[in-house]
Design a protein around this motif. Structure first.
Motif, PDB file in Angstrom:
ATOM      1  N   PRO A 113      11.146  11.152 -12.247  1.00  0.00           N
ATOM      2  CA  PRO A 113      10.221  10.532 -13.214  1.00  0.00           C
ATOM      3  C   PRO A 113      10.607   9.097 -13.552  1.00  0.00           C
ATOM      4  N   GLU A 114      11.900   8.785 -13.529  1.00  0.00           N
ATOM      5  CA  GLU A 114      12.322   7.412 -13.838  1.00  0.00           C
ATOM      6  C   GLU A 114      11.988   6.413 -12.734  1.00  0.00           C
ATOM      7  N   ASP A 115      11.495   6.892 -11.589  1.00  0.00           N
ATOM      8  CA  ASP A 115      11.027   6.001 -10.529  1.00  0.00           C
ATOM      9  C   ASP A 115       9.579   5.564 -10.760  1.00  0.00           C
ATOM     10  N   ASN A 116       8.968   6.094 -11.784  1.00  0.00           N
ATOM     11  CA  ASN A 116       7.596   5.749 -12.142  1.00  0.00           C
ATOM     12  C   ASN A 116       7.510   4.249 -12.440  1.00  0.00           C
ATOM     13  N   ALA A 117       6.739   3.480 -11.641  1.00  0.00           N
ATOM     14  CA  ALA A 117       6.687   2.029 -11.806  1.00  0.00           C
ATOM     15  C   ALA A 117       5.650   1.428 -10.866  1.00  0.00           C
TER      16      ALA A 117
ATOM     17  N   ASN B 177      10.369 -16.184  -3.344  1.00  0.00           N
ATOM     18  CA  ASN B 177       9.254 -17.108  -3.529  1.00  0.00           C
ATOM     19  C   ASN B 177       7.880 -16.462  -3.434  1.00  0.00           C
ATOM     20  N   TYR B 178       7.738 -15.457  -2.585  1.00  0.00           N
ATOM     21  CA  TYR B 178       6.430 -14.888  -2.290  1.00  0.00           C
ATOM     22  C   TYR B 178       6.376 -13.427  -2.747  1.00  0.00           C
ATOM     23  N   TRP B 179       5.241 -13.094  -3.374  1.00  0.00           N
ATOM     24  CA  TRP B 179       5.104 -11.754  -3.960  1.00  0.00           C
ATOM     25  C   TRP B 179       3.757 -11.132  -3.634  1.00  0.00           C
ATOM     26  N   GLY B 180       3.768  -9.820  -3.477  1.00  0.00           N
ATOM     27  CA  GLY B 180       2.529  -9.084  -3.348  1.00  0.00           C
ATOM     28  C   GLY B 180       1.982  -8.725  -4.717  1.00  0.00           C
ATOM     29  N   GLN B 181       0.846  -8.026  -4.714  1.00  0.00           N
ATOM     30  CA  GLN B 181       0.172  -7.661  -5.958  1.00  0.00           C
ATOM     31  C   GLN B 181       0.679  -6.350  -6.548  1.00  0.00           C
ATOM     32  N   GLY B 182       1.373  -5.570  -5.746  1.00  0.00           N
ATOM     33  CA  GLY B 182       1.957  -4.343  -6.264  1.00  0.00           C
ATOM     34  C   GLY B 182       1.160  -3.097  -5.922  1.00  0.00           C
ATOM     35  N   THR B 183       1.859  -1.967  -5.917  1.00  0.00           N
ATOM     36  CA  THR B 183       1.233  -0.666  -5.722  1.00  0.00           C
ATOM     37  C   THR B 183       1.897   0.318  -6.677  1.00  0.00           C
ATOM     38  N   GLN B 184       1.094   1.154  -7.314  1.00  0.00           N
ATOM     39  CA  GLN B 184       1.584   2.020  -8.385  1.00  0.00           C
ATOM     40  C   GLN B 184       2.137   3.332  -7.841  1.00  0.00           C
ATOM     41  N   VAL B 185       3.325   3.678  -8.321  1.00  0.00           N
ATOM     42  CA  VAL B 185       3.924   4.977  -8.012  1.00  0.00           C
ATOM     43  C   VAL B 185       4.093   5.737  -9.327  1.00  0.00           C
ATOM     44  N   THR B 186       3.511   6.901  -9.383  1.00  0.00           N
ATOM     45  CA  THR B 186       3.609   7.735 -10.577  1.00  0.00           C
ATOM     46  C   THR B 186       4.281   9.047 -10.196  1.00  0.00           C
TER      47      THR B 186
ATOM     48  N   SER C  73       0.854  -1.186   0.000  1.00  0.00           N
ATOM     49  CA  SER C  73       0.000   0.000   0.000  1.00  0.00           C
ATOM     50  C   SER C  73       0.889   1.234   0.000  1.00  0.00           C
ATOM     51  N   GLY C  74       0.268   2.381  -0.266  1.00  0.00           N
ATOM     52  CA  GLY C  74       1.000   3.639  -0.195  1.00  0.00           C
ATOM     53  C   GLY C  74       1.355   4.251  -1.526  1.00  0.00           C
ATOM     54  N   GLY C  75       1.116   3.537  -2.609  1.00  0.00           N
ATOM     55  CA  GLY C  75       1.401   4.106  -3.920  1.00  0.00           C
ATOM     56  C   GLY C  75       0.527   5.319  -4.198  1.00  0.00           C
ATOM     57  N   ALA C  76       1.082   6.275  -4.966  1.00  0.00           N
ATOM     58  CA  ALA C  76       0.355   7.506  -5.254  1.00  0.00           C
ATOM     59  C   ALA C  76       0.989   8.216  -6.444  1.00  0.00           C
ATOM     60  N   SER C  77       0.351   9.284  -6.857  1.00  0.00           N
ATOM     61  CA  SER C  77       0.912  10.164  -7.883  1.00  0.00           C
ATOM     62  C   SER C  77       1.527  11.368  -7.188  1.00  0.00           C
TER      63      SER C  77
END
Length: 122
Positions: free
Chosen positions: A87-91, A110-119, A7-11
């Motif tokens: 801007p290159e950290d956008n992912a 082995n274990y992964w989360g679903q991801g959170t978007q950073v723009t 969690s915590g991803g944002a623009s």
């Protein structure tokens, strides 16, 4: 078994800061090594930071001195503090866990989360 939830991803604007969190559910042995990864559009996923059960950390050169990985063992939460964003950290950012040691983002997880978007906008 381990389940991870980011969690915590944002623009944000370039130069700003952001902190990502990753809630960890499961046994401590399976998450002795924790890592952060990211995947930008059209690019391969890359490892950027890792933290071991003893607290030792490693960073990719692209984020060294700007990003800090930490964990709160009492709350079973992994963090990634990101400063001076570019801007290159956008992912899409992912947290990952693995029981293996030594711990490094260079190794397989082995274990992964679903991801959170950073723009990051310039």
């Amino acid at each position: 078994q381990v389940q991870l939830m980011e969690s915590g991803g944002a623009s944000v604007q370039a130069g700003e800061s952001l902190r990502l969190s990753c809630a960890v559910y499961g046994d401590a042995h399976s998450s002795r090594c924790m890592g952060w990864f990211r995947q930008a559009p059209g690019k391969e996923r890359e490892g950027i930071a890792s933290i071991s059960s003893d607290g030792s950390t490693t960073y990719a050169a692209s984020v060294q001195s700007r990003f800090t990985v930490s964990k709160d063992n009492a709350k079973n939460t992994l963090f990634l503090q990101m400063n001076s964003l570019k801007p290159e950290d956008n992912a899409m950012y992912y947290c990952a866990a693995d029981p293996g040691l030594p711990c490094s983002w260079r190794y397989t997880f082995n274990y992964w989360g679903q991801g959170t978007q950073v723009t990051v906008s310039s």
